[in-house]
Design a protein around this motif. Structure first.
Motif, PDB file in Angstrom:
ATOM      1  N   VAL A  83       0.924  -1.247  -0.272  1.00  0.00           N
ATOM      2  CA  VAL A  83      -0.299   0.279   0.308  1.00  0.00           C
ATOM      3  C   VAL A  83       1.123   0.991   0.400  1.00  0.00           C
ATOM      4  N   GLN A  84       2.090   1.259   0.753  1.00  0.00           N
ATOM      5  CA  GLN A  84       2.777   2.504   0.541  1.00  0.00           C
ATOM      6  C   GLN A  84       3.291   2.895  -0.219  1.00  0.00           C
ATOM      7  N   ARG A  85       3.530   1.584  -1.712  1.00  0.00           N
ATOM      8  CA  ARG A  85       4.293   1.701  -2.805  1.00  0.00           C
ATOM      9  C   ARG A  85       3.040   2.051  -4.060  1.00  0.00           C
ATOM     10  N   ALA A  86       1.845   1.846  -4.262  1.00  0.00           N
ATOM     11  CA  ALA A  86       1.121   2.183  -4.830  1.00  0.00           C
ATOM     12  C   ALA A  86       0.379   3.219  -5.357  1.00  0.00           C
ATOM     13  N   ARG A  87       0.055   3.225  -6.821  1.00  0.00           N
ATOM     14  CA  ARG A  87      -0.274   4.270  -7.363  1.00  0.00           C
ATOM     15  C   ARG A  87      -1.409   4.391  -7.851  1.00  0.00           C
ATOM     16  N   GLY A  88      -2.339   3.728  -7.284  1.00  0.00           N
ATOM     17  CA  GLY A  88      -3.326   3.625  -7.695  1.00  0.00           C
ATOM     18  C   GLY A  88      -4.856   4.041  -7.005  1.00  0.00           C
ATOM     19  N   LYS A  89      -5.580   4.230  -8.003  1.00  0.00           N
ATOM     20  CA  LYS A  89      -7.065   4.771  -6.798  1.00  0.00           C
ATOM     21  C   LYS A  89      -7.429   3.957  -5.762  1.00  0.00           C
ATOM     22  N   TYR A  90      -7.492   2.741  -6.571  1.00  0.00           N
ATOM     23  CA  TYR A  90      -7.666   1.220  -5.384  1.00  0.00           C
ATOM     24  C   TYR A  90      -7.082   0.433  -5.263  1.00  0.00           C
ATOM     25  N   ILE A  91      -7.000  -0.220  -4.169  1.00  0.00           N
ATOM     26  CA  ILE A  91      -6.368  -1.666  -3.680  1.00  0.00           C
ATOM     27  C   ILE A  91      -7.169  -2.467  -3.867  1.00  0.00           C
ATOM     28  N   TYR A  92      -6.448  -3.514  -4.731  1.00  0.00           N
ATOM     29  CA  TYR A  92      -6.732  -5.067  -4.408  1.00  0.00           C
ATOM     30  C   TYR A  92      -5.313  -6.161  -3.842  1.00  0.00           C
ATOM     31  N   TYR A  93      -5.912  -6.775  -3.117  1.00  0.00           N
ATOM     32  CA  TYR A  93      -5.436  -7.231  -2.515  1.00  0.00           C
ATOM     33  C   TYR A  93      -5.260  -9.048  -3.603  1.00  0.00           C
ATOM     34  N   LEU A  94      -4.183 -10.231  -3.690  1.00  0.00           N
ATOM     35  CA  LEU A  94      -4.164 -10.874  -4.438  1.00  0.00           C
ATOM     36  C   LEU A  94      -3.367 -12.008  -4.538  1.00  0.00           C
ATOM     37  N   ASP A  95      -3.750 -13.455  -3.484  1.00  0.00           N
ATOM     38  CA  ASP A  95      -2.578 -14.154  -3.043  1.00  0.00           C
ATOM     39  C   ASP A  95      -2.314 -15.143  -4.039  1.00  0.00           C
ATOM     40  N   GLY A  96      -0.869 -14.889  -3.882  1.00  0.00           N
ATOM     41  CA  GLY A  96      -0.117 -15.091  -4.838  1.00  0.00           C
ATOM     42  C   GLY A  96       0.052 -16.680  -5.395  1.00  0.00           C
ATOM     43  N   ASP A  97      -1.393 -17.405  -4.980  1.00  0.00           N
ATOM     44  CA  ASP A  97      -1.445 -18.789  -4.972  1.00  0.00           C
ATOM     45  C   ASP A  97      -2.604 -18.449  -5.925  1.00  0.00           C
ATOM     46  N   ASP A  98      -3.759 -18.054  -6.068  1.00  0.00           N
ATOM     47  CA  ASP A  98      -5.286 -17.878  -6.100  1.00  0.00           C
ATOM     48  C   ASP A  98      -5.789 -17.127  -7.366  1.00  0.00           C
ATOM     49  N   LEU A  99      -5.999 -17.152  -8.111  1.00  0.00           N
ATOM     50  CA  LEU A  99      -6.678 -16.604  -9.783  1.00  0.00           C
ATOM     51  C   LEU A  99      -7.970 -16.038  -9.316  1.00  0.00           C
ATOM     52  N   CYS A 174      -8.868 -10.722   0.213  1.00  0.00           N
ATOM     53  CA  CYS A 174      -9.206 -11.145  -1.643  1.00  0.00           C
ATOM     54  C   CYS A 174     -10.039 -10.952  -2.332  1.00  0.00           C
ATOM     55  N   LEU A 175     -11.116 -10.318  -0.839  1.00  0.00           N
ATOM     56  CA  LEU A 175     -12.791 -10.644  -1.649  1.00  0.00           C
ATOM     57  C   LEU A 175     -13.403  -9.464  -1.034  1.00  0.00           C
ATOM     58  N   GLN A 176     -12.099  -8.456  -1.106  1.00  0.00           N
ATOM     59  CA  GLN A 176     -12.371  -6.499  -0.675  1.00  0.00           C
ATOM     60  C   GLN A 176     -11.640  -5.961  -1.682  1.00  0.00           C
ATOM     61  N   PHE A 177     -12.311  -4.330  -1.938  1.00  0.00           N
ATOM     62  CA  PHE A 177     -11.837  -3.760  -2.832  1.00  0.00           C
ATOM     63  C   PHE A 177     -11.537  -2.199  -2.866  1.00  0.00           C
ATOM     64  N   VAL A 178     -10.826  -1.805  -2.405  1.00  0.00           N
ATOM     65  CA  VAL A 178     -10.733  -0.773  -0.989  1.00  0.00           C
ATOM     66  C   VAL A 178     -10.296   0.972  -2.059  1.00  0.00           C
ATOM     67  N   ARG A 179     -10.594   1.676  -1.643  1.00  0.00           N
ATOM     68  CA  ARG A 179      -9.689   2.649  -2.333  1.00  0.00           C
ATOM     69  C   ARG A 179      -8.806   3.421  -1.295  1.00  0.00           C
ATOM     70  N   ARG A 180      -8.335   3.477  -2.460  1.00  0.00           N
ATOM     71  CA  ARG A 180      -6.473   3.486  -1.482  1.00  0.00           C
ATOM     72  C   ARG A 180      -6.533   4.924   0.015  1.00  0.00           C
ATOM     73  N   GLN A 181      -7.237   5.969  -0.686  1.00  0.00           N
ATOM     74  CA  GLN A 181      -6.887   7.704   0.200  1.00  0.00           C
ATOM     75  C   GLN A 181      -7.789   7.483   1.320  1.00  0.00           C
ATOM     76  N   PHE A 182      -9.051   6.148   1.242  1.00  0.00           N
ATOM     77  CA  PHE A 182      -9.813   6.139   2.231  1.00  0.00           C
ATOM     78  C   PHE A 182      -9.133   5.261   3.747  1.00  0.00           C
ATOM     79  N   LEU A 183      -8.023   4.079   3.102  1.00  0.00           N
ATOM     80  CA  LEU A 183      -7.110   3.504   4.031  1.00  0.00           C
ATOM     81  C   LEU A 183      -5.666   4.803   4.312  1.00  0.00           C
ATOM     82  N   ILE A 184      -5.528   5.599   3.337  1.00  0.00           N
ATOM     83  CA  ILE A 184      -4.348   7.099   4.025  1.00  0.00           C
ATOM     84  C   ILE A 184      -5.081   7.245   5.211  1.00  0.00           C
ATOM     85  N   ASP A 185      -6.036   7.844   4.638  1.00  0.00           N
ATOM     86  CA  ASP A 185      -6.955   9.025   5.961  1.00  0.00           C
ATOM     87  C   ASP A 185      -7.464   8.453   7.002  1.00  0.00           C
ATOM     88  N   ASN A 186      -7.484   7.322   6.602  1.00  0.00           N
ATOM     89  CA  ASN A 186      -8.131   6.809   8.677  1.00  0.00           C
ATOM     90  C   ASN A 186      -6.880   5.779   8.843  1.00  0.00           C
TER      91      ASN A 186
END
Length: 317
Positions: A83-99, A174-186
């Motif tokens: 998240v610290q390195r992200a530049r997207g409007k939204y954050i999506y977490y994906l596990d490295g063995d899933d699709l 992995c079943l959540q899609f979140v706005r990055r600025q929301f995470l930062i603000d809170n």
């Protein structure tokens, strides 16, 4: 490592620990998305197999893939770094063995933009690595399906109360899609738990969200395999992680004194977590005859802590 300063619609954050057998398929499922305005941030968590070599190969082929590598700290630590390195409007977490399904990112982005969401929840399907694992863990077939529809946009606290009371909270990020600025603000981050790191994060994000929505779309493909966090794990560390979750939930109770409906829903979550503690750890010790270790934990006051909280939560029934 890419020096591209472009901003993206979505940052896909993928912690990777010894997933060399799977991660190429995972990356391809992102590269094949109908939505194209994304970056991929891969965080190698001290892998000892061929994971890093595969990640580096893909980084050399695609300018929007970044790879960071370091010592093994666990997925919670790596997601925070992502998240610290992200530049997207939204954050999506994906596990490295899933699709993810081909329309996953496009569908999530469209929902989030249409309703100006802080966070969006959706569903998944499970698939098994082998018939033996399917027979051992049949619960995963329906684990990521919810019982009811949640129409429209909710205040996050109200959505949490309703979903908790219906047994529909799914802790997987992995079943959540979140706005990055929301995470930062809170200032919302993952804790230091080695296991169940999704749990507190999920509760914190949901109750802080001003605009949250839950849809029934199955967009994620969860691989159920042997020796994964879902099907294995060191019992003592799992036990300690459960306790960290409970302590965090107790702090939320303290912070939400004025919302009795939310407090009752959190109490329900605490009861369930403590039941899992005893099923997952102390029951195991009894089965294996390691009574001395069990007594050591009990002697540290954990049993008393459990009984005190259980007595408190029972008052809300």
């Amino acid at each position: 490592m890419s020096t591209d300063k472009k901003e993206y619609g979505i940052s896909v954050i993928i912690p990777c620990y010894n997933v060399g057998q799977y991660v190429e398929e995972t990356l391809k499922s992102v590269l094949n998305q109908s939505f194209k305005n994304y970056e991929i941030i891969c965080l190698n968590d001290g892998s000892t197999d061929g994971t890093l070599e595969i990640l580096n190969k893909y980084q050399s082929l695609y300018p929007y893939i970044q790879v960071f590598t370091g010592e093994n700290h666990g997925v919670a630590y790596q997601r925070n770094k992502g998240v610290q390195r992200a530049r997207g409007k939204y954050i999506y977490y994906l596990d490295g063995d899933d699709l993810i399904k081909e329309n996953c990112l496009e569908t999530l982005y469209q929902y989030a933009e249409a309703d100006s969401l802080d966070i969006l929840y959706f569903e998944a399907e499970s698939f098994y690595e082998s018939k033996e694992i399917e027979e051992a863990f049949p619960q995963f077939l329906t684990l990521y399906h919810r019982h009811k529809e949640y129409d429209g946009v909710y205040d996050g606290k109200n959505l949490y109360i309703e979903m908790e009371n219906k047994g529909d909270i799914k802790m997987s990020v992995c079943l959540q899609f979140v706005r990055r600025q929301f995470l930062i603000d809170n200032n919302i981050k993952f804790g230091e738990e080695r296991y169940f790191e999704d749990n507190l994060y999920t509760v914190r994000t949901m109750i802080k969200a001003a605009r949250a929505r839950c849809v029934r779309d199955n967009l994620y493909l969860r691989r159920v395999r042997g020796n994964s966090i879902m099907t294995g794990g060191k019992r003592k560390i799992r036990f300690e992680s459960y306790l960290e979750v409970v302590r965090g939930l107790m702090q939320i109770l303290e912070d939400e004194k004025q919302n009795s409906a939310l407090q009752e829903a959190i109490y329900k979550r605490i009861r369930g977590t403590y039941i899992n503690i005893f099923k997952d750890y102390l029951g195991f010790l009894r089965e294996t005859g390691e009574i001395s270790e069990a007594e050591s934990f009990l002697g540290d006051g954990i049993a008393k802590e459990f009984l005190n909280v259980l007595e408190t939560t029972n008052m809300t029934k």
